[in-house]
Design a protein around this motif. Structure first.
Motif: not given
Length: 377
Positions: A176, A193, A196
């Motif tokens: 996050g 986020h 990733e």
């Protein structure tokens, strides 16, 4: 100065040496405790993780973010997992995907609230917007009394057991953004986020490989074609038309050829963008709208070339104004959309820097040629 006897200084020297050794030992111990690796045992105390962790396999799954995954099959239909990651004051997430894509996968997300309480929830990643990420949903069957999340030595540890015959080999990980708020009751909405990744894990061998993003080659082709066509070739064609008119008629054929080639590349990039939009259903309305606008400008320039009046016609002056104005607006719009597309794709600073270097050289060239033109006049 008075010199102290050696027998008086010796005890102080011994105390100082022992103190320095103790401090150094504490610093080394603290540095060791703040890190985690597959070379170290998972010694966190029995009160933190309720299931056996002695036989867990260990693999670094995301080196850039220092994610470490420990796992093992604890029974015929039971798997144990412990995910370790740096505590960045945001959430960490691990997803199980049927196809390697984020949309449609189920994830487990954990975070430490501002009051120090630990939180861990299941999510169904139903879409790309926060409203489509649904808490307490998904197809993961977690053994409730085995789930735990805690912080130790500046790291987060997320432990859980899944009831499944074979977990998905396509695993997703996310971090996050600490600038965004943490999920809170009652909605527990998950914010975007920061970054990733997707990997494929062979549970038997412990080998993991990174999964390329869907249609990554098509995305790259879309970016390169548009940048080369609208953002590089067409601006170069403008330089030829403005500063090489003394090479008549060579400048006209060079200008027309470069602009035509730029239009073909740009059109191919726009087509690739439409294909991506159809396959990925990406929410990039502004980028798409700007791309269509640029394409319309390009088509108008092609039509203008076909309707070009003779050089001695009275309407030639107005045609020139139109041709110059539409061309410059198209180039500026293309430059803006190229940088915006790099931002949307999260392509990294290398793309921004590469195109920025070209623009810098282009601007310097224009200034030098403009000064030379003014001096000749």
């Amino acid at each position: 100065m008075m010199k102290l006897p050696t027998n008086i200084l010796l005890p102080f020297l011994l105390i100082l040496t022992c103190y320095n050794h103790h401090v150094s030992h504490m610093m080394i111990h603290a540095q060791t405790q703040s890190a985690d690796s597959c070379n170290s045992n998972l010694n966190l105390g029995n009160e933190e993780i309720t299931f056996d962790t002695n036989s867990l396999n260990c693999i670094p799954v995301w080196s850039s973010e220092d994610f470490i995954l420990r796992y093992s099959q604890a029974g015929p239909n039971l798997w144990s997992f412990v995910l370790s990651a740096p505590n960045t004051n945001s959430y960490i997430a691990m997803g199980f995907s049927p196809n390697g894509r984020m949309v449609g996968s189920s994830a487990i997300v954990g975070w430490m609230a501002t009051d120090g309480s630990a939180n861990m929830k299941r999510y169904l990643l139903g879409g790309q917007t926060p409203a489509q990420v649904l808490p307490d949903q998904g197809d993961l069957q977690i053994v409730g009394n085995t789930s735990s999340l805690f912080s130790s030595s500046s790291r987060l540890y997320m432990a859980f057991q899944l009831v499944t015959n074979q977990p998905s080999q396509r695993l997703l990980y996310a971090v996050g953004d600490s600038s965004n708020p943490l999920p809170q009751a009652p909605s527990f909405r998950l914010t975007q986020h920061r970054t990733e990744t997707a990997t494929r894990l062979n549970y038997a061998s412990g080998q993991g490989t990174r999964i390329k993003a869907p249609y990554s080659n098509l995305k790259r082709a879309h970016g390169i074609l548009n940048m080369l066509g609208w953002g590089i070739l067409i601006p170069i064609g403008v330089l030829v038309a403005r500063y090489l008119k003394h090479l008549d008629p060579l400048w006209f054929y060079a200008h027309s050829g470069i602009q035509s080639l730029g239009f073909i590349f740009g059109l191919s990039g726009v087509i690739a963008g439409f294909v991506l939009d159809n396959r990925l259903d990406a929410k990039v309305g502004k980028h798409k709208g700007l791309g269509i606008t640029i394409l319309v400008y390009g088509c108008l320039q092609i039509l203008a070339l076909l309707a070009r009046p003779s050089i001695d016609a009275k309407t030639r002056k107005y045609w020139n104004w139109y041709h110059y104005s539409v061309g410059r607006i198209m180039i500026v719009t293309a430059i803006v959309n190229i940088f915006y597309g790099i931002h949307l794709a999260k392509a990294g600073s290398s793309w921004n820097a590469g195109y920025g270097v070209f623009l810098g050289i282009y601007v310097i060239t224009v200034l030098v040629l403009e000064i030379r033109m003014c001096k000749k006049k």
